[in-house]
Each structure stands twice: as structure tokens, then as C-alpha cells.
Enzyme design. Structure first.
Site, mmCIF file in Angstrom:
data_model
loop_
_atom_site.group_PDB
_atom_site.id
_atom_site.type_symbol
_atom_site.label_atom_id
_atom_site.label_comp_id
_atom_site.label_asym_id
_atom_site.label_seq_id
_atom_site.Cartn_x
_atom_site.Cartn_y
_atom_site.Cartn_z
ATOM 1 N N GLY A 1 5.187 11.259 -4.596
ATOM 2 C CA GLY A 1 3.404 11.801 -5.344
ATOM 3 C C GLY A 1 2.928 12.796 -4.023
ATOM 4 O O GLY A 1 2.861 13.106 -2.825
ATOM 5 N N GLY B 1 -4.356 -5.276 -3.929
ATOM 6 C CA GLY B 1 -4.979 -4.550 -4.209
ATOM 7 C C GLY B 1 -4.461 -2.938 -4.407
ATOM 8 O O GLY B 1 -3.448 -2.706 -4.209
ATOM 9 N N HIS B 2 -4.315 -2.831 -5.746
ATOM 10 C CA HIS B 2 -4.263 -1.558 -6.492
ATOM 11 C C HIS B 2 -4.804 -0.226 -7.128
ATOM 12 O O HIS B 2 -5.941 -1.080 -8.256
ATOM 13 C CB HIS B 2 -2.789 -1.329 -7.432
ATOM 14 C CG HIS B 2 -3.130 -2.592 -8.486
ATOM 15 N ND1 HIS B 2 -3.045 -3.722 -7.745
ATOM 16 C CD2 HIS B 2 -3.344 -1.947 -9.345
ATOM 17 C CE1 HIS B 2 -3.182 -4.719 -9.127
ATOM 18 N NE2 HIS B 2 -3.001 -3.810 -10.159
ATOM 19 N N GLY C 1 -0.686 13.766 -4.334
ATOM 20 C CA GLY C 1 -2.083 13.108 -4.862
ATOM 21 C C GLY C 1 -2.185 11.751 -5.405
ATOM 22 O O GLY C 1 -1.196 11.213 -5.291
ATOM 23 N N HIS D 1 2.158 10.656 -0.783
ATOM 24 C CA HIS D 1 1.014 10.928 0.693
ATOM 25 C C HIS D 1 2.244 11.948 1.177
ATOM 26 O O HIS D 1 2.093 11.661 1.904
ATOM 27 C CB HIS D 1 1.699 9.749 1.338
ATOM 28 C CG HIS D 1 0.192 8.794 0.495
ATOM 29 N ND1 HIS D 1 -0.701 9.323 0.881
ATOM 30 C CD2 HIS D 1 0.291 7.780 0.326
ATOM 31 C CE1 HIS D 1 -2.059 8.111 0.915
ATOM 32 N NE2 HIS D 1 -1.259 7.544 -0.144
ATOM 33 N N ASP E 1 1.454 14.848 0.610
ATOM 34 C CA ASP E 1 0.644 15.556 1.075
ATOM 35 C C ASP E 1 -0.208 15.085 1.594
ATOM 36 O O ASP E 1 -0.510 16.017 3.136
ATOM 37 C CB ASP E 1 -0.230 15.659 -0.251
ATOM 38 C CG ASP E 1 -0.817 14.038 -0.551
ATOM 39 O OD1 ASP E 1 -0.445 13.914 -1.048
ATOM 40 O OD2 ASP E 1 -2.515 14.813 -1.185
ATOM 41 N N GLN F 1 2.578 -5.468 -2.831
ATOM 42 C CA GLN F 1 2.496 -5.859 -1.546
ATOM 43 C C GLN F 1 3.848 -5.445 -1.257
ATOM 44 O O GLN F 1 4.271 -4.528 -1.878
ATOM 45 C CB GLN F 1 2.805 -7.439 -0.999
ATOM 46 C CG GLN F 1 1.610 -7.578 -1.051
ATOM 47 C CD GLN F 1 0.543 -8.661 -2.065
ATOM 48 O OE1 GLN F 1 1.787 -9.099 -3.011
ATOM 49 N NE2 GLN F 1 0.165 -8.429 -2.570
ATOM 50 N N ASN G 1 -4.869 -10.335 -4.042
ATOM 51 C CA ASN G 1 -4.431 -9.957 -2.754
ATOM 52 C C ASN G 1 -3.815 -8.406 -2.915
ATOM 53 O O ASN G 1 -3.963 -7.938 -2.409
ATOM 54 C CB ASN G 1 -3.710 -11.126 -1.745
ATOM 55 C CG ASN G 1 -2.460 -10.967 -2.759
ATOM 56 O OD1 ASN G 1 -2.242 -10.898 -4.024
ATOM 57 N ND2 ASN G 1 -1.175 -11.621 -1.914
ATOM 58 N N ASP H 1 0.960 -1.264 0.165
ATOM 59 C CA ASP H 1 -0.061 0.207 0.397
ATOM 60 C C ASP H 1 1.021 0.624 0.123
ATOM 61 O O ASP H 1 0.561 2.664 0.733
ATOM 62 C CB ASP H 1 -0.586 -0.058 1.484
ATOM 63 C CG ASP H 1 -2.114 -1.077 1.126
ATOM 64 O OD1 ASP H 1 -2.147 -1.535 0.375
ATOM 65 O OD2 ASP H 1 -1.975 -1.890 2.263
ATOM 66 N N GLU H 2 2.074 1.197 -0.549
ATOM 67 C CA GLU H 2 2.548 2.498 -0.430
ATOM 68 C C GLU H 2 2.349 3.427 -1.485
ATOM 69 O O GLU H 2 3.082 4.241 -2.153
ATOM 70 C CB GLU H 2 4.483 2.027 -0.764
ATOM 71 C CG GLU H 2 5.396 1.249 0.784
ATOM 72 C CD GLU H 2 5.090 -0.324 0.024
ATOM 73 O OE1 GLU H 2 3.794 -0.508 -0.927
ATOM 74 O OE2 GLU H 2 5.606 -1.415 0.417
ATOM 75 N N GLY H 3 1.704 2.926 -2.473
ATOM 76 C CA GLY H 3 1.317 3.348 -3.432
ATOM 77 C C GLY H 3 1.762 2.902 -4.731
ATOM 78 O O GLY H 3 2.262 4.413 -6.024
ATOM 79 N N LYS H 4 1.591 1.734 -4.898
ATOM 80 C CA LYS H 4 3.147 1.676 -5.905
ATOM 81 C C LYS H 4 2.096 1.358 -7.318
ATOM 82 O O LYS H 4 2.950 1.720 -9.064
ATOM 83 C CB LYS H 4 3.647 0.156 -5.866
ATOM 84 C CG LYS H 4 4.472 -0.213 -4.949
ATOM 85 C CD LYS H 4 4.249 -2.286 -4.841
ATOM 86 C CE LYS H 4 3.015 -1.972 -4.485
ATOM 87 N NZ LYS H 4 2.838 -2.016 -3.430
HETATM 88 P P1 IMP Z 1 -1.888 -12.969 2.162
HETATM 89 O O1 IMP Z 1 -1.142 -12.193 1.317
HETATM 90 O O2 IMP Z 1 -3.808 -12.991 1.513
HETATM 91 O O3 IMP Z 1 -2.200 -14.191 2.242
HETATM 92 O O4 IMP Z 1 -2.524 -11.557 2.574
HETATM 93 C C1 IMP Z 1 -0.798 -11.776 3.906
HETATM 94 C C2 IMP Z 1 0.110 -10.486 4.788
HETATM 95 O O5 IMP Z 1 -0.309 -9.560 3.493
HETATM 96 C C3 IMP Z 1 -1.449 -10.305 5.414
HETATM 97 O O6 IMP Z 1 -0.899 -9.719 6.971
HETATM 98 C C4 IMP Z 1 -2.403 -9.293 4.430
HETATM 99 O O7 IMP Z 1 -2.450 -8.053 5.084
HETATM 100 C C5 IMP Z 1 -0.438 -8.779 3.700
HETATM 101 N N1 IMP Z 1 -1.066 -8.684 2.108
HETATM 102 C C6 IMP Z 1 -1.050 -9.199 1.248
HETATM 103 N N2 IMP Z 1 -1.761 -8.409 0.296
HETATM 104 C C7 IMP Z 1 -1.228 -7.078 0.368
HETATM 105 C C8 IMP Z 1 -1.755 -5.831 0.010
HETATM 106 O O8 IMP Z 1 -1.584 -6.215 -1.467
HETATM 107 N N3 IMP Z 1 -1.530 -4.730 0.299
HETATM 108 C C9 IMP Z 1 -1.052 -4.543 2.472
HETATM 109 N N4 IMP Z 1 -1.002 -5.108 2.762
HETATM 110 C C10 IMP Z 1 -1.590 -7.192 1.955
#
Ligand code: IMP
Length: 461
Positions: free
Chosen positions: A446, A39-40, A448, A361, A363, A232, A37, A12-15
Site C-alpha cells: 500500500g 473502524g474501517h 496510499g 503505509h 509511503d 482488530q 468497534n 488499524d493495519e489498513g485491512k
Molecule cells: P474493545 O474492543 O472496544 O473492547 O476495546 C479493547 C481494545 O481493543 C482497546 O485497546 C481498543 O482500543 C482496541 N480496539 C478495538 N477495536 C479496535 C480497532 O478496530 N482498531 C484498533 N484498536 C481497536
């Protein structure tokens, strides 16, 4: 050449935003690890796109590759592709035949294992996407690969081996009745075969699968610029992260080689840009020496009790969480928030060999009187400059803070337009401190969420 984008912290660094900015000059965008997993969020031409599997390059009309180091859930893959198509885009996504497939029983087992661990408060706080169980099967040599989906007989053979084992695990080890499960089809061989053979047909029809290393090498021979989009972050790396509170892959730069089929020489010949959030956030459990406040259920030994000393700093945490939109893209969960952790970043700089940094971030911290960083740790009376190797030691580390003067709110779009020198002086002091500590130049800042709110000092391509 290649540019590898790596998260230097806990994800979640804003990649996505930086991949989007630098990706303009990339011809191919490659994900080399992880699955849905990741999310971006990418904001493009005023529209926000939330993706969890498909690389951000799909929004900019690039060729996108999910490398062999990825784990691919075909349900998510086709959902995301269909949604992008409905929104008028024409995504070009190729999937490595060597990548492993996330099956519904992997998700099921992810959930069951987290439930069992939570009885002792030991859950990881996974995203529940079946990531860990899929990589377990990969290492256990009982996985199903994308290439297997293309051959119905091979798929059946793989499922005939794996499914009875999973059924036994659920029934005999976890003591659950499969018929009582929400989705009993997750363990039904015929239902799995039908659905996944169907995905194989669609992958073939759309000509989506590739021998990734070969494909990328020949693209590079033809002069393509390749961008590796890490998901990640370093501290979630299975080897270099905060085990066991990690994901099951290698987000660090070495993963770009093993997860794509290009050699370390190719990746090392390019640039490795570390993405840094100007503070720290964490989803799920595990130590966080610079944490402010806490999130009950995730922060160790914290239940939100007003008597708990952590609660005092909660106001600041809430402010940063709200200002920075610190809620999970995939799960919607509030993220834990803290000051920047510099020992963590020194570790990340060494593991990844950052040639440049992008700091996001900046800002979000505006308007605070002072901004702190955890500069070093104290562990058993000793000063540490970098993270210790065990989680238990890390949990015992106390952060030693340095304080910087804060900077005021600005019209950030205007600052971005004018460039680096238009940043408030105190923000520049903060960034220059980071450059010195990590021995890497700040390539981008970054201010914004949109592309136009990124100050680009250096384009690594
Ligand atoms: P998993 O990847 O779903 O097995 O989760 C393992 C760990 O990685 C957990 O602490 C999740 O919250 C973290 N994690 C997985 N994907 C992300 C991501 O994209 N951003 C932040 N944390 C993540």
C-alpha cells in the site's frame, strides 16, 4: 476458495483497503468476530466511506455476512445501512442468527467498568461500544442472540433473565442510581423489549438473518469465493494478544472457523494474508516496546512531561501520526506510534499461518533519513525473537533495533501504476527483509489510501 485477511499487529493495519482490492474477486465477504468497534475506512471511486460494523464488501456490491462470532448492535447496523442507501448504494448484508446482540446496557457497563478501572490507571481504553460485556454474556450463557430478536416471546424471556441482573450490578456493585444515568432506558426492560423487538421485525422484513455456516457452505458448493475480513489484530486477540489490553474476540485466523461455521479444513485450504502496517500504531493502553513519543493517558507512565526522555522522540511520532492519519476511525483519538515490531510479527505469522503479506503505509515513511525496526527484544539479558506470553514480561522487553536507509517521497500513484519494481530500492530492501523474517511473500504494497495506490503482486483468489 477462501481468503482470510488478518491484522498482524494492533488493528488499524489498513485491512479495509486490502479487502477492497482483493474483494473484487470475492462473492461473499464475511466478518467473523468483533462488532462496531472495527473502524474501517474504504475509499471507493473517490468517495470515502467510514464503517464500523458493516463489512467493506457492502460498498462493492458483494454479499456480506456478519458471522456467528460477531456481536451486533442493531442500532449501528441499521444506521450504517441507511447511510449507505442514502449515498446511493444497495448493500446486501446477512446476519448470523447465532451472533450475539449488543444491548444498550452492554455499552453502559463498558463505560462504567472503564471508569472504575481508570481510578487505578488500569483502564483498557476500549472503544466503549459494549464489546467486552456482550462477549461476557455470551460466555456466561445469558446473552441475547440475533435469532432471539425474531421471536418476541424468546426475546422477552431472555431480557427478563438478564435485565434484573444488570440493574443489580449497576446499583449494588457499582453503587449507581439508575435514574441518574444519562440513559436510564438502557436498563428498562419494556423500553429494551420494544426497541429490540422492532429490530427483529426489520431483520425479518428485510430477510437479513441466516444460519451462517449453512449459508456459506452452500454458497461455496455453488462455487462462491469467500473472503474473511478480520477486524482488530493479532495482538488484540483475547487468547493470543496482549491480555488484558485486548478485545474480547479472536481476530486471528482460527476465529474465521469458529466465527463463521466453516471448518478449519476449509479456511486452511485457502490463503491467509497478514496485513502489516510498515510501522506500528496502537489505540489505548498497554506495552509497546518500539513506541516513539507517547500519548498521555494511553502510554504507560507518560504524561507529556517535557523532561520525560520519551518526549525527545515525540517529534518523529507526530510526523508519522500526521503523515499516516493515525487518529481512531471510531473514536477520533490520536494513536500511539512506533517502529515496526518484528518479534510481534513473528508471533502473528505463527498464530495465523500467513501464506502472504500485504504491507501498507510504505509511503508514510517516505522522507525519513532512516527507518528502524525492532528486530528482537532483550528480556533479562536474553535475546527473544518473538513476543513473550505475559504483558508484564512484554513491558520489560527492550527492543533491539535494526536500521534501514530511508526512501524519498515519490509520485505514489505513478509508482502503483508501474508496479513493485518502481518502488524505491530501499523500500524494497525493507519489504524483502520482512519476507525473510516472516517466511511469507509480500502479495501487496500500500502506497496510499485509494485502491489505485495499492501495488498488487499476487491475487490470492
Ligand atoms: P474493545 O474492543 O472496544 O473492547 O476495546 C479493547 C481494545 O481493543 C482497546 O485497546 C481498543 O482500543 C482496541 N480496539 C478495538 N477495536 C479496535 C480497532 O478496530 N482498531 C484498533 N484498536 C481497536
Amino acid at each position: 476458495m477462501t481468503v482470510t485477511i488478518v491484522g498482524s499487529q494492533l488493528g488499524d493495519e489498513g485491512k479495509g483497503g486490502i479487502v477492497d482490492v482483493y474483494g473484487e474477486e470475492a462473492d461473499v465477504v464475511v466478518r467473523y468476530q468483533g462488532g462496531d468497534n472495527a473502524g474501517h475506512t474504504v475509499v471507493h471511486e473517490g468517495t470515502e466511506y467510514k464503517l464500523s460494523l458493516v463489512p467493506s464488501g457492502a460498498i462493492r456490491g458483494k454479499v456480506n455476512v456478519l458471522g456467528n462470532g460477531c456481536v451486533v448492535n442493531p442500532r449501528t447496523l441499521f444506521d450504517e445501512l441507511d447511510t449507505l442507501r442514502e449515498r446511493g448504494l444497495d448493500p446486501d448484508v446477512r446476519v448470523a442468527e447465532r451472533a450475539h446482540v449488543i444491548l444498550p446496557y452492554h455499552r453502559l457497563l463498558d463505560g462504567i467498568e472503564e471508569d472504575v478501572k481508570s481510578e487505578d490507571d488500569d483502564e483498557i481504553g476500549t472503544t466503549g461500544r459494549g464489546i467486552g460485556p456482550t462477549y461476557e454474556d455470551k460466555a456466561g450463557r445469558r446473552g441475547v442472540r440475533v435469532g432471539d430478536l425474531l421471536d418476541a416471546d424468546v426475546l422477552r424471556e431472555r431480557l427478563e433473565y438478564a435485565v434484573p441482573q444488570k440493574r443489580a450490578l449497576v446499583e449494588d456493585v457499582y453503587g449507581l442510581d439508575i435514574d441518574d444515568l444519562e440513559d436510564p432506558d438502557a436498563l428498562d426492560l419494556e423500553a429494551l423489549y420494544d426497541e429490540f423487538a422492532g429490530y427483529g421485525e426489520r431483520l425479518a422484513e428485510e430477510d437479513m438473518t441466516v444460519n451462517a455456516g449453512d449459508y456459506l457452505a452452500s454458497a461455496m458448493d455453488d462455487g462462491a469465493n469467500v473472503m474473511f475480513e478480520g477486524a482488530q489484530g493479532t495482538v488484540l486477540d483475547i487468547d493470543h494478544g496482549n491480555y488484558p489490553f485486548v478485545t474480547s474476540s479472536n481476530p486471528t485466523a482460527g476465529g474465521a472457523c469458529t466465527g463463521s461455521g466453516l471448518s478449519p479444513a476449509v479456511v486452511g485450504d485457502g490463503e491467509v494474508v497478514g496485513i502489516v502496517k510498515a510501522y506500528l500504531s496502537r489505540v489505548g493502553s498497554g506495552p509497546m516496546p518500539t513506541e516513539l513519543g507517547g500519548v498521555p493517558g494511553d502510554t504507560p507512565d507518560y504524561d507529556g512531561d517535557p523532561e520525560n526522555p520519551r518526549t525527545e522522540r515525540e517529534e518523529l511520532a507526530v510526523h508519522i501520526r500526521e503523515a499516516g492519519g493515525e487518529y481512531g476511525t471510531v473514536t477520533g483519538r490520536p494513536r500511539r506510534v512506533g517502529w515496526l515490531d518484528v518479534p510481534m510479527l513473528r508471533h502473528a505469522a505463527r498464530v495465523n499461518g500467513f501464506t502472504g503479506l500485504a504491507v501498507n503505509h510504505v509511503d508514510t515513511l517516505a522522507g525519513l533519513d532512516e527507518v528502524k525496526v525492532g528486530h528482537t527484544y532483550t528480556l533479562d539479558g536474553e535475546e527473544l525473537e518473538t513476543m513473550p506470553a505475559t504483558t508484564e514480561q512484554w513491558a520489560d522487553c527492550e527492543a533491539e533495533f535494526r536500521t534501514f536507509e530511508g526512501w524519498a517521497e515519490r509520485d505514489w500513484a505513478e509508482v502503483a501504476e508501474q508496479g513493485y519494481e518502481a518502488l524505491p530500492e530501499n523500500a524494497r530492501t525493507y519489504l524483502e527483509y520482512l519476507e525473510d523474517e516472516l517466511d511469507a511473500a509480500v502479495y501487496a504494497v500500500g502506497v496510499g489510501p485509494g485502491r489505485s495506490e495499492t501495488i498488487v503482486r499476487e491475487n490470492p483468489f
